[in-house]
Design an enzyme around this catalytic site. Structure first.
Site, PDB file in Angstrom:
ATOM      1  N   ARG A  11       7.522   6.410  -4.330  1.00 58.43           N
ATOM      2  CA  ARG A  11       8.191   7.068  -2.972  1.00 58.43           C
ATOM      3  C   ARG A  11       7.148   6.370  -2.000  1.00 58.43           C
ATOM      4  O   ARG A  11       6.246   5.683  -2.078  1.00 58.43           O
ATOM      5  CB  ARG A  11       7.715   8.578  -3.005  1.00 58.43           C
ATOM      6  N   ASP A  22      -3.858  -1.121  -1.348  1.00 59.49           N
ATOM      7  CA  ASP A  22      -5.131  -1.648  -0.562  1.00 59.49           C
ATOM      8  C   ASP A  22      -6.282  -0.981  -0.932  1.00 59.49           C
ATOM      9  O   ASP A  22      -7.573  -1.712  -0.869  1.00 59.49           O
ATOM     10  CB  ASP A  22      -4.641  -1.005   0.792  1.00 59.49           C
ATOM     11  N   SER A  80       1.056  -1.291   0.064  1.00 62.27           N
ATOM     12  CA  SER A  80       0.069  -0.111   0.137  1.00 62.27           C
ATOM     13  C   SER A  80       0.795   1.153   0.028  1.00 62.27           C
ATOM     14  O   SER A  80       0.681   1.844   1.009  1.00 62.27           O
ATOM     15  CB  SER A  80      -0.987  -0.068   1.242  1.00 62.27           C
TER      16      SER A  80
HETATM   17  C1  GLC Z   1      -0.663   5.795   1.470  1.00 60.71           C
HETATM   18  C2  GLC Z   1      -0.199   5.087   0.462  1.00 60.71           C
HETATM   19  C3  GLC Z   1      -1.468   4.745  -0.310  1.00 60.71           C
HETATM   20  C4  GLC Z   1      -2.091   3.825   0.506  1.00 60.71           C
HETATM   21  C5  GLC Z   1      -2.677   4.710   1.592  1.00 60.71           C
HETATM   22  C6  GLC Z   1      -3.740   3.842   2.487  1.00 60.71           C
HETATM   23  O1  GLC Z   1      -1.356   6.965   1.108  1.00 60.71           O
HETATM   24  O2  GLC Z   1       0.482   6.196  -0.276  1.00 60.71           O
HETATM   25  O3  GLC Z   1      -0.727   3.737  -1.394  1.00 60.71           O
HETATM   26  O4  GLC Z   1      -3.193   3.346  -0.249  1.00 60.71           O
HETATM   27  O5  GLC Z   1      -1.681   5.266   2.334  1.00 60.71           O
HETATM   28  O6  GLC Z   1      -3.319   2.941   3.170  1.00 60.71           O
END
Ligand code: GLC
Length: 498
Positions: free
Chosen positions: A193, A231, A178
């Site tokens: 990143r 996610d 995620s």
């Molecule tokens: C951050 C991550 C993203 C993820 C979110 C929730 O924003 O960059 O990829 O979906 O957290 O977990």
């Protein structure tokens, strides 16, 4: 009226820890506390800083909608609008055993999911806590740890003894990673990143699917990485599997992000791939990055600027830093520290415990807001137990009001993000369900109501057509369904054409 509880007692935190509390009888007298009027004056100031008017919200939605369009049209934008190569919705008939590995913000989770079709499934899972060192150490080591946990899990859950895996057979795995990854196909993902405080070395700019496969090989696991997913994408698919009205998925947890289903013809930046323009593909927005670096659209206070400047990624994830669970406690703590510096709060008391960055957990805001007692015993408990600080009722009421301002702003900004997708996709008239997950959404009292109220402030009465609900487990079940959908595409020979 909530019942007033006086005297001594105890309460249990979400961590399972039990804390003893007591009410003070003459709390105004022995220490030089701030007066009720001083606290009320300060509150007014913070009210104007943290309150978002409907008009301001509509302006944010407009800028947000344009940003989403831009991300679909051009590569490498701040809000990257990542094509996920998850094509269309599940049929609900996906079946089979799938492994799911979930590397989120706080924990590592391994699941074995059995999809039974007709929107039904069974899941068994184990959670492993990630240490701060692991988040900052070398990336390959982090993936090795993931493989090690998978190894232990597979040994206990799918060994021959457990009767699930025959020798030579391998299990398909959906890896929920995620963080923003730009993908060229579903089992590939270059980390753009790190977010959410992660900073593991030698990982940004690299294909994390490849790195993870290396770790799988080290442990010689009978596992095949089938899909690398976010996610939010998992949540979108899992929620639709059980509730086909779902069109958008959002996560409000340690991080904050959304995914939705887009028409391929609108993703102009991948036109050259020649994918059927009539197809649909899930988009991982990575909207937490909205307004990063430029800081043109969002109402940042000086506390937000400090949170940003002192983070491991200054300038980045500007939207997320105003909303997600990782930061809300810190914002409140910074306000308190300012009032300590101004000599308003805790005169004559030692405040060193409260001066430690990130010591004020966002769960404390939830607890303060849900304190049912007149005396605010929960707030007493938090301040005495964790920070060795004595408080008066006026101060506690102020702390609670402050939590409410910060929590409400987060929910209303979240509504702006949802509204931007709704506007872009023209979902307002027909309405849609929004599957939502994450600690903030699930545990913060009134968060969902405030999001809904925000949507009505933006859209008027029609805002009622947009309804959020507690989503299905995207990182476990969603990841398994996507692995099943991908396997199906591969079996049908569709995979090579992406
Ligand atoms: C951050 C991550 C993203 C993820 C979110 C929730 O924003 O960059 O990829 O979906 O957290 O977990």
């Amino acid at each position: 009226m909530p019942a007033s509880r006086r005297g001594s007692g105890s309460f249990t935190l979400t961590t399972g820890q039990t804390i003893a509390i007591h009410t003070r009888t003459q709390d105004e007298e022995d220490l030089p506390h701030a007066t009720k009027k001083t606290m009320a004056d300060h509150l007014r100031k913070y009210e104007s800083l943290f309150t978002l008017t409907p008009q301001r919200m509509r302006m944010i939605v407009e800028a947000f909608t344009e940003t989403l369009e831009l991300g679909l049209n051009k590569p490498n934008q701040i809000v990257p609008m990542i094509p996920t190569y998850v094509f269309g919705w599940p049929t609900g008939q996906e079946k089979g055993d799938f492994l799911a590995l979930d590397l989120g913000g706080t924990n590592l989770r391994v699941c074995l999911v059995t999809l039974q079709g007709e929107g039904k499934f069974e899941i068994s899972q184990t959670k492993y806590r990630l240490t701060e060192e692991q988040k900052q150490d070398d990336g390959q080591k982090l993936f090795d740890f993931c493989a090690e946990c998978l190894h232990t899990f597979v040994e206990t859950n799918t060994g021959e003894g457990a009767g699930q895996l025959k020798p030579g057979q391998s299990l398909p795995l959906g890896f929920t990673f995620s963080y923003p990854c730009s993908q060229e196909r579903i089992d590939h993902g270059e980390l753009i990143r790190w977010t959410k405080g992660f900073g593991a070395g030698n990982t940004e700019g690299r294909d994390v699917a490849e790195m993870f496969k290396k770790s799988l090989e080290k442990y010689q696991l009978p596992i095949k990485l089938t899909a690398l997913i976010n996610d939010t994408t998992g949540t979108l698919i899992a929620s639709h599997y059980v509730n086909p009205k779902t069109k958008i998925a959002v996560i409000f947890g340690t991080g904050c992000n959304a995914a939705y289903m887009e028409n391929v013809k609108n993703i102009t930046k991948i036109e050259h791939l020649g994918i059927d323009p009539g197809a649909e593909m899930a988009i991982n927005c990575e909207w937490g990055a909205f307004d990063s670096f430029e800081h043109e659209h969002l109402p940042r206070t000086k506390y937000d600027t400090v949170v940003d400047d002192t983070s491991n990624k200054p300038g980045e994830q500007a939207f997320e830093k105003l909303i997600s669970g990782r930061y809300l406690g810190e914002i409140l703590r910074l306000v308190l520290c300012e009032l300590i510096d101004e000599g308003v709060l805790f005169l004559g008391q030692n405040t060193y415990k409260l001066e430690k960055p990130y010591c004020f957990d966002t769960a404390f805001l939830s607890l303060m807001e849900s304190d049912p007692t007149d005396e605010l015993l929960m707030v007493i408990g938090i301040f005495t137990h964790f920070f060795a600080l004595e408080t008066t009722l006026a101060e506690r009421q102020f702390f609670r009001a402050l939590a409410k301002l910060i929590g409400r702003r987060a929910a209303r900004l979240s509504a702006c993000g949802i509204a931007a997708i709704v506007s872009k996709m023209n979902y307002l008239d027909e309405g849609c369900s929004v599957g939502a997950d994450g600690s903030l959404y699930n545990k913060y009292p009134g968060f969902a109501d405030r999001v809904h109220e925000g949507l009505q402030d933006i859209f008027g009465d029609k805002g009622r057509n947009i309804v959020t609900y507690h989503a299905e487990d995207g990182s476990g079940v969603g990841s398994a369904i996507i692995a099943a959908m991908t396997k199906h595409r591969k079996d049908a020979g569709l995979y090579l054409n992406v």
